[in-house]
Motif scaffolding. Structure first.
Motif, short mmCIF file in Angstrom:
data_model
loop_
_atom_site.label_atom_id
_atom_site.label_comp_id
_atom_site.label_asym_id
_atom_site.label_seq_id
_atom_site.Cartn_x
_atom_site.Cartn_y
_atom_site.Cartn_z
N GLN A 40 -3.22 -8.95 17.29
CA GLN A 40 -2.90 -10.33 17.63
C GLN A 40 -1.50 -10.38 18.22
O GLN A 40 -0.65 -9.55 17.89
CB GLN A 40 -2.98 -11.21 16.39
N CYS A 70 -0.72 -6.07 24.82
CA CYS A 70 -2.04 -6.60 25.14
C CYS A 70 -2.57 -5.90 26.39
O CYS A 70 -1.83 -5.75 27.37
CB CYS A 70 -1.95 -8.10 25.37
N LYS A 73 3.10 -16.55 20.15
CA LYS A 73 2.06 -17.39 20.75
C LYS A 73 2.48 -17.93 22.12
O LYS A 73 1.65 -18.24 22.95
CB LYS A 73 1.73 -18.57 19.82
N SER A 104 1.79 -15.22 25.45
CA SER A 104 0.55 -14.48 25.32
C SER A 104 -0.58 -15.17 26.07
O SER A 104 -0.52 -16.35 26.39
CB SER A 104 0.18 -14.33 23.85
N CYS A 105 -1.64 -14.42 26.33
CA CYS A 105 -2.82 -14.97 26.99
C CYS A 105 -3.84 -15.38 25.91
O CYS A 105 -3.63 -15.15 24.72
CB CYS A 105 -3.42 -13.93 27.93
N GLU A 106 -4.95 -15.97 26.33
CA GLU A 106 -5.98 -16.40 25.39
C GLU A 106 -6.58 -15.19 24.66
O GLU A 106 -6.98 -15.30 23.50
CB GLU A 106 -7.08 -17.17 26.10
N HIS A 107 -6.62 -14.05 25.32
CA HIS A 107 -7.20 -12.83 24.74
C HIS A 107 -6.44 -12.40 23.49
O HIS A 107 -7.04 -12.16 22.44
CB HIS A 107 -7.20 -11.71 25.79
N CYS A 108 -5.13 -12.33 23.57
CA CYS A 108 -4.35 -11.83 22.43
C CYS A 108 -3.84 -12.95 21.52
O CYS A 108 -3.50 -12.70 20.37
CB CYS A 108 -3.20 -10.97 22.91
N LYS A 109 -3.82 -14.19 22.00
CA LYS A 109 -3.36 -15.30 21.17
C LYS A 109 -4.31 -15.51 19.98
O LYS A 109 -3.89 -15.73 18.87
CB LYS A 109 -3.30 -16.59 22.00
N ASN A 110 -5.61 -15.41 20.26
CA ASN A 110 -6.62 -15.61 19.22
C ASN A 110 -6.96 -14.32 18.48
O ASN A 110 -7.70 -14.34 17.51
CB ASN A 110 -7.88 -16.19 19.82
N CYS A 158 -2.43 -8.91 29.33
CA CYS A 158 -1.21 -9.57 29.81
C CYS A 158 0.07 -8.80 29.47
O CYS A 158 1.15 -9.25 29.83
CB CYS A 158 -1.13 -10.99 29.26
#
Length: 83
Positions: free
Chosen positions: A7, A36, A11, A14-20, A39
């Motif tokens: 993770q 990541c 926040k 970061s991009c949606e891929h690693c944020k979640n 990104c």
């Protein structure tokens, strides 16, 4: 091979891929990710719950159908076959 969860450390960067959070299948000997893959934001490996597997009853049924048997210990060096 184990599945590791990562993770983003921040926040904001970061991009949606690693944020979640995301999963990666890696060998134990492989180095841990620090960025990541999408990104290049800094990521950290998070601790997740281990997978314990199926119930014991299901395991017993599969073992029995494969020809394995359970044994109960009666005494020193004595076992009884369970059906």
């Amino acid at each position: 091979m184990p599945i590791y969860e990562y993770q983003a450390k921040s926040k904001k960067k970061s991009c949606e891929h690693c944020k979640n959070g995301f999963d990666v299948i890696q060998r134990i000997a492989d180095p841990h990710l620090d960025k990541c893959p999408e990104c290049s934001a800094p990521v950290a490996r998070i601790i997740s719950a281990p997978s314990v597997g199926a119930s014991q009853a299901s395991f017993d049924d599969r073992a029995k159908s494969s020809g394995f048997h359970k044994f109960k210990k009666l005494g020193k060096g004595e076992y009884e076959r369970q059906y």
